[in-house]
Design a protein around this motif. Sequence first.
Motif, short mmCIF file in Angstrom:
data_model
loop_
_atom_site.label_atom_id
_atom_site.label_comp_id
_atom_site.label_asym_id
_atom_site.label_seq_id
_atom_site.Cartn_x
_atom_site.Cartn_y
_atom_site.Cartn_z
N ASP A 102 0.81 -1.15 0.07
CA ASP A 102 -0.01 0.01 -0.18
C ASP A 102 0.94 1.20 -0.01
O ASP A 102 0.47 2.19 -0.69
CB ASP A 102 -1.03 0.05 1.40
N LEU A 103 1.84 1.12 0.73
CA LEU A 103 2.79 2.27 1.02
C LEU A 103 3.60 2.58 -0.41
O LEU A 103 3.62 3.88 -0.87
CB LEU A 103 3.88 2.21 2.06
N LEU A 104 4.06 1.30 -0.93
CA LEU A 104 4.84 1.62 -2.38
C LEU A 104 3.55 2.30 -3.31
O LEU A 104 3.90 3.13 -4.14
CB LEU A 104 5.10 0.31 -2.63
N GLY A 105 2.59 1.76 -3.31
CA GLY A 105 1.48 2.22 -4.53
C GLY A 105 0.97 3.50 -4.22
O GLY A 105 0.82 4.08 -5.14
N GLU A 106 0.81 4.04 -2.71
CA GLU A 106 0.31 5.20 -2.84
C GLU A 106 1.12 6.50 -2.63
O GLU A 106 0.75 7.46 -2.98
CB GLU A 106 -0.79 5.07 -1.62
N GLU A 107 2.34 5.83 -2.04
CA GLU A 107 3.25 7.32 -1.67
C GLU A 107 4.51 7.13 -2.43
O GLU A 107 5.05 8.17 -2.48
CB GLU A 107 3.44 7.30 -0.29
N VAL A 108 5.16 6.00 -2.85
CA VAL A 108 6.36 5.97 -3.29
C VAL A 108 6.45 5.82 -4.90
O VAL A 108 7.16 6.77 -5.61
CB VAL A 108 7.16 4.55 -2.85
N ILE A 109 5.75 4.96 -5.49
CA ILE A 109 6.01 4.66 -6.90
C ILE A 109 5.50 5.79 -7.75
O ILE A 109 5.99 6.16 -8.67
CB ILE A 109 5.15 3.44 -7.38
N PRO A 110 4.18 6.40 -7.30
CA PRO A 110 3.78 7.61 -8.12
C PRO A 110 4.88 8.81 -8.21
O PRO A 110 5.07 9.29 -9.43
CB PRO A 110 2.75 8.15 -7.39
N VAL A 111 5.69 9.16 -7.07
CA VAL A 111 6.57 9.87 -7.14
C VAL A 111 7.81 9.55 -8.12
O VAL A 111 8.33 10.04 -8.87
CB VAL A 111 6.89 10.23 -5.71
N LEU A 112 8.24 8.11 -7.77
CA LEU A 112 9.45 7.74 -8.55
C LEU A 112 9.11 7.92 -9.92
O LEU A 112 10.01 8.33 -10.61
CB LEU A 112 9.52 6.05 -8.11
N ARG A 113 7.96 7.39 -10.59
CA ARG A 113 7.51 7.59 -11.85
C ARG A 113 7.85 8.90 -12.36
O ARG A 113 8.36 9.34 -13.56
CB ARG A 113 6.27 6.85 -12.21
N GLU A 114 7.22 9.96 -11.76
CA GLU A 114 7.43 11.35 -12.05
C GLU A 114 8.99 11.81 -11.97
O GLU A 114 9.08 12.38 -12.93
CB GLU A 114 6.41 12.27 -11.09
N GLU A 115 9.49 11.38 -10.95
CA GLU A 115 10.87 12.23 -10.97
C GLU A 115 11.88 11.42 -11.87
O GLU A 115 12.72 12.18 -12.42
CB GLU A 115 11.33 11.90 -9.40
N PHE A 116 11.59 10.15 -12.06
CA PHE A 116 12.70 9.53 -13.04
C PHE A 116 12.31 9.76 -14.39
O PHE A 116 13.23 9.82 -15.35
CB PHE A 116 12.43 7.87 -12.82
N ALA A 117 11.21 10.41 -14.78
CA ALA A 117 10.64 10.92 -16.11
C ALA A 117 11.63 12.19 -16.06
O ALA A 117 11.66 12.61 -17.38
CB ALA A 117 9.23 10.97 -16.27
N LYS A 118 11.72 12.79 -15.25
CA LYS A 118 12.00 14.47 -15.37
C LYS A 118 13.69 14.11 -16.02
O LYS A 118 14.57 13.56 -15.42
CB LYS A 118 12.23 15.08 -14.31
N GLY A 119 13.98 14.86 -16.92
CA GLY A 119 15.30 14.98 -17.53
C GLY A 119 15.60 13.51 -18.39
O GLY A 119 16.96 13.48 -18.76
N ARG A 120 14.98 12.54 -18.62
CA ARG A 120 15.01 11.40 -19.06
C ARG A 120 15.08 11.71 -20.48
O ARG A 120 14.17 12.09 -21.21
CB ARG A 120 14.11 10.46 -18.67
N PRO A 121 16.36 11.27 -21.34
CA PRO A 121 16.74 11.58 -22.56
C PRO A 121 15.63 10.90 -23.45
O PRO A 121 15.35 9.79 -23.03
CB PRO A 121 17.99 11.14 -23.01
N ALA A 122 15.23 11.40 -24.53
CA ALA A 122 14.24 10.89 -25.17
C ALA A 122 14.57 9.70 -26.14
O ALA A 122 13.87 8.79 -26.35
CB ALA A 122 13.74 11.81 -26.50
N ASP A 123 15.90 9.40 -26.32
CA ASP A 123 16.28 8.34 -26.89
C ASP A 123 16.67 7.16 -25.94
O ASP A 123 17.14 5.90 -26.40
CB ASP A 123 17.62 8.52 -27.56
N VAL A 124 16.49 7.15 -24.61
CA VAL A 124 16.61 6.33 -23.55
C VAL A 124 15.33 5.46 -23.84
O VAL A 124 14.26 5.74 -23.54
CB VAL A 124 16.86 6.80 -22.28
N PRO A 125 15.35 3.90 -24.15
CA PRO A 125 14.11 3.26 -24.12
C PRO A 125 13.61 2.88 -22.99
O PRO A 125 14.08 2.95 -21.78
CB PRO A 125 14.95 2.00 -24.97
N ASP A 126 11.99 2.59 -22.98
CA ASP A 126 11.39 1.92 -21.98
C ASP A 126 11.87 0.51 -21.71
O ASP A 126 12.36 -0.17 -22.70
CB ASP A 126 10.09 2.28 -22.23
#
Length: 396
Positions: free
Chosen positions: A322-346
């Motif tokens: 619950d803590l991962l899903g509600e408080e941790v992962i949403p923030v990680l998704r947002e922060e890791f996406a910031k500044g991620r080069p467009a040519d870095v694959p998913d």
Amino acid sequence: MEFGIFTIGDVTTDPTDGTTVSENQRIKNTVEIAKKAEEVGLDVFATGQHHNPPFVAPANPPILLANIAAQTEKLELSTATTLITTTDPVRIAEDYSYAQHLSDGRISLIMGRGNTGPVYPWFGKDIRAGIPLAVENYNLLYRLWREKNLDWEGKFRTPLGGFTVTPTPLDEVPPFVWHGSIRSPEIAEQAAYYGDGFFHNNIFWPTSHTARMVQLYRQRYEYYGHGTASQAIVGLGGQVFMRKNSQDAVREFRPYFDNAPVYGHGPSLEDFSTQTPLTVGSPQQVIERTLSFREWAGDYQRQLFLIDHAGLPQKTVLEQLDLLGEEVIPVLREEFAKGRPADVPDAPTHESLVIRHREGRDPIPGGGEGSRAFEDRQARAAEAAQNATQEGANRS
């Protein structure tokens, strides 16, 4: 980027009250954990492979993964370790192809050698041949998934004549493979050679070591012409225990840490937390620690957390989710996406791999034309031919 959890399936006595769940209950709990992972928005559930107590992670992971696939819709189902050294590559090819069909492509594998010494002789293998076994067996598995009527002969297995895997991989595209290693540069090299992913389950090792392994893989991935170093497919492990208040997390987790399989009765919780990615604290502390991985690993594709071991009660594990899903992962998704080069694959998915295959962009093992690896092979061949010519002239 995908986030998930992995389990090693240990049956460990709860040190706080002396209770031990049955093997049956631990297995049922594992399925519940996987379903909960999807419910709270995680992307991946991964299971280890074990053949010895105190673990009931399946000896044949596709059994568990197929069961979970039938009860989930989107969750990527992976191994945390597929024992490529002691499991017959033919069985791996057949069983995971079957699970791939049942799950509509939601299967991936993390290959590993395994470090439990007694397991090797149980299956007629020698742990001292762990690296050669991993190299030969994976080469066979790679070909089994891509060739029909295969004739093959190696050192460690009965030869094959005219063999075709059934079922063949879904859409003629095998499950994505990560090569997992903690300490062996040969495995990072193997991952780069094939253009596969590299997963470093760094829960027992310091950042400096993991960073060197990831850097080696990235450099060799580029050398073989599969993309730039920054485009290499990297996954990392991690281990967390959270409470709203960090002091509560440390106090509650300490007895479990002190009695955990593998690292229990060793370093202190504080030392281990400093030396490895183990994070015991608040959700914010987990966020900050995980985001710091990018500083030394670069932009990467898969992050898996261990949350369910050492005798932790099922209720506590579900609270961690619950803590991962509600408080941790949403923030990680947002922060890791910031500044991620467009040519870095998913992270690769079955759908993305099908497109890649149909467009003729599958990696060429060892590097295709235009890669530095190809140029080096050409240069060595030319030098060998020149030397042979010179030797012939000298003899005449």
